[in-house]
Write an enzyme that holds these catalytic residues in place. Structure first.
Site, PDB file in Angstrom:
ATOM      1  N   CYS A   1      32.704  -1.356  71.402  1.00 50.24           N
ATOM      2  CA  CYS A   1      32.998  -0.030  70.867  1.00 50.24           C
ATOM      3  C   CYS A   1      33.476   0.951  71.936  1.00 50.24           C
ATOM      4  CB  CYS A   1      31.776   0.523  70.149  1.00 50.24           C
ATOM      5  SG  CYS A   1      31.428  -0.337  68.596  1.00 50.24           S
TER       6      CYS A   1
ATOM      7  N   ASP B   1      29.704   7.498  58.613  1.00 46.98           N
ATOM      8  CA  ASP B   1      29.856   6.110  59.045  1.00 46.98           C
ATOM      9  C   ASP B   1      30.667   5.257  58.089  1.00 46.98           C
ATOM     10  OD1 ASP B   1      28.159   6.091  61.515  1.00 46.98           O
ATOM     11  OD2 ASP B   1      26.667   6.786  60.095  1.00 46.98           O
TER      12      ASP B   1
ATOM     13  N   SER C   1      44.187 -12.541  59.476  1.00 49.86           N
ATOM     14  CA  SER C   1      44.349 -12.847  60.892  1.00 49.86           C
ATOM     15  C   SER C   1      45.777 -12.570  61.325  1.00 49.86           C
ATOM     16  CB  SER C   1      43.995 -14.309  61.173  1.00 49.86           C
ATOM     17  OG  SER C   1      44.863 -15.177  60.460  1.00 49.86           O
TER      18      SER C   1
ATOM     19  N   LYS D   1      37.133   2.241  71.587  1.00 50.44           N
ATOM     20  CA  LYS D   1      37.537   3.137  70.516  1.00 50.44           C
ATOM     21  C   LYS D   1      38.499   4.212  71.026  1.00 50.44           C
ATOM     22  CE  LYS D   1      33.783   3.174  67.117  1.00 50.44           C
ATOM     23  NZ  LYS D   1      32.761   4.036  66.478  1.00 50.44           N
TER      24      LYS D   1
ATOM     25  N   ASP E   1      27.397   0.036  59.505  1.00 51.29           N
ATOM     26  CA  ASP E   1      27.906   1.236  58.854  1.00 51.29           C
ATOM     27  C   ASP E   1      27.397   1.363  57.423  1.00 51.29           C
ATOM     28  OD1 ASP E   1      29.302   2.162  61.039  1.00 51.29           O
ATOM     29  OD2 ASP E   1      31.201   1.259  60.447  1.00 51.29           O
TER      30      ASP E   1
ATOM     31  N   ASP F   1      35.239  -2.390  60.759  1.00 52.45           N
ATOM     32  CA  ASP F   1      35.010  -2.225  62.193  1.00 52.45           C
ATOM     33  C   ASP F   1      35.399  -3.508  62.905  1.00 52.45           C
ATOM     34  OD1 ASP F   1      33.941  -1.466  64.773  1.00 52.45           O
ATOM     35  OD2 ASP F   1      32.676  -0.052  63.695  1.00 52.45           O
TER      36      ASP F   1
ATOM     37  N   ASP G   1      24.602   5.820  62.626  1.00 53.46           N
ATOM     38  CA  ASP G   1      24.345   4.795  63.638  1.00 53.46           C
ATOM     39  C   ASP G   1      24.967   5.218  64.955  1.00 53.46           C
ATOM     40  OD1 ASP G   1      27.008   4.220  63.010  1.00 53.46           O
ATOM     41  OD2 ASP G   1      26.702   2.078  62.813  1.00 53.46           O
TER      42      ASP G   1
ATOM     43  N   THR H   1      33.167  14.868  56.899  1.00 45.67           N
ATOM     44  CA  THR H   1      32.101  14.987  57.895  1.00 45.67           C
ATOM     45  C   THR H   1      32.130  13.885  58.945  1.00 45.67           C
ATOM     46  OG1 THR H   1      30.549  13.729  56.511  1.00 45.67           O
ATOM     47  CG2 THR H   1      30.597  16.128  56.222  1.00 45.67           C
TER      48      THR H   1
ATOM     49  N   GLY I   1      39.557 -13.224  54.627  1.00 39.33           N
ATOM     50  CA  GLY I   1      39.914 -12.157  55.552  1.00 39.33           C
ATOM     51  C   GLY I   1      41.377 -12.184  55.912  1.00 39.33           C
TER      52      GLY I   1
END
Length: 341
Positions: free
Chosen positions: A20, A57, A152, A23, A102, A79, A235, A54, A150
């Site tokens: 992270c 997450d 790729s 980011k 999240d 993420d 988190d 706001t 997913g």
């Protein structure tokens, strides 16, 4: 769960950042997002309960419920990041736990995930990607969350994560704008993941305490927070403890007073800061929160640890969570959003 730690390939050497900490800096991100406004939904559309406003997450929308049926909301997040450790299986586990976090941070339970994989297929053996995906699947299975495929891409830099869908009770959400004066602040995982991961990338040293922390789901912490009646949480990930705390205080229009002596740290974290293993992301986090923070007499190393860019960190809950240290309290909004004592 079987690790492949003997692999000779050091995945962290194929990434410009790590976890992270890679980011987009929070200030730059908010400058971009601040110019975006979502269109007002048409009558009869699914109501959006939590969106961009706001910087929470995950996004949350209320689902239509038949008469007499319990209300339900859908929680949506994504993420992914570059390798934070060299072991592909561990990286997969960490990235999956981080993505699922999240949903837990909103008070939801993950039910479906899809993989997001970028892989330099001409540079890194593709069987390593299989190990990454296996790690993600094992963590999702532990969470009781389906993995349904997913997407790729062939990419010069390896990246992995998940898009996750969860369900929640819309009347019992954990939100970052629900903090009120007088609420204690609990932290469910120790800090220092960023500096230990940065040391791992630089030296190859393996820190079991950091890996164990990152692969621990925030499921039990979220359940405990909800059972204790908490309504406000976030988190602690790439923007560090101070960055995510600042976002919570800003969204809730309160000030937080932090007892720095009560904040827990992983073994070896202070030594990693002392020896200079501080990421650029951590320094940008500290720069971002400085105008909004009264640091009191805290030393530089402590400030860096409080701003340390975490990967798959814990929950910061406005309320007492059994087993988690209380590290501060919310108070009426003052000139600064955060006070360190």
């Amino acid at each position: 769960m079987t690790s492949t730690r003997e692999t000779p390939v050091r995945l962290t050497q194929f990434a410009h950042g790590g976890g992270c900490a890679c980011k987009i800096p929070p200030g730059e991100l908010e400058d971009v997002l601040g110019a975006l406004t979502a269109p007002r939904p048409a009558a009869g559309d699914v109501p959006l309960l939590v969106g961009l406003a706001t910087g929470d997450d995950a996004a949350v929308a209320r689902l239509p419920s038949p008469a007499g049926a319990p209300a339900q909301a859908v929680v949506s997040t994504a993420d992914f990041f570059t390798p934070v450790v060299d072991d592909p299986y561990d990286w997969g586990r960490i990235a999956a736990a981080n993505a699922l976090s999240d949903v837990y941070a909103m008070g939801g339970r993950p039910v479906l995930a899809v993989n997001l994989l970028a892989w330099p297929r001409d540079v890194l053996p593709f069987d390593l990607a299989r190990e990454v995906l296996r790690g993600g699947l094992d963590i999702a299975t532990e969470a009781g969350c389906h993995v349904g495929g997913g997407h790729s891409v062939d990419d010069p830099e390896p990246k992995y994560g998940m898009a996750v869908t969860g369900l929640a009770d819309p009347t019992r959400l954990l939100r970052n704008d629900a903090g009120r004066p007088g609420m204690p602040l609990s932290l469910t995982k120790p800090l220092g993941l960023g500096v230990l991961n940065n040391r791992h990338k630089a030296t190859g040293e393996r820190f079991e305490q950091a890996i164990a922390t990152m692969v621990t789901l925030n499921r039990d912490a979220a359940a405990a927070a909800l059972a204790a009646g908490a309504t406000c949480a976030t988190d602690v990930t790439g923007f560090g403890f101070l960055g995510h705390l600042y976002k919570l205080t800003r969204a809730s229009d309160v000030t937080a007073v932090i007892d720095t002596a009560a904040v827990p740290y992983l073994e070896g974290a202070r030594e990693a800061v002392r020896d200079g293993y501080v990421s650029g992301g951590t320094r940008r986090n500290l720069e971002w929160v400085t105008p909004h923070t009264d640091f009191g007499g805290t030393d530089t190393d402590t400030r860096l640890l409080l701003a340390d860019a975490q990967t798959s960190g814990g929950l910061l809950v406005a309320g007492e969570v059994p087993g988690a240290p209380v590290v501060g309290e919310l108070m009426p909004r003052g000139p600064r959003a955060v006070l360190l004592r």
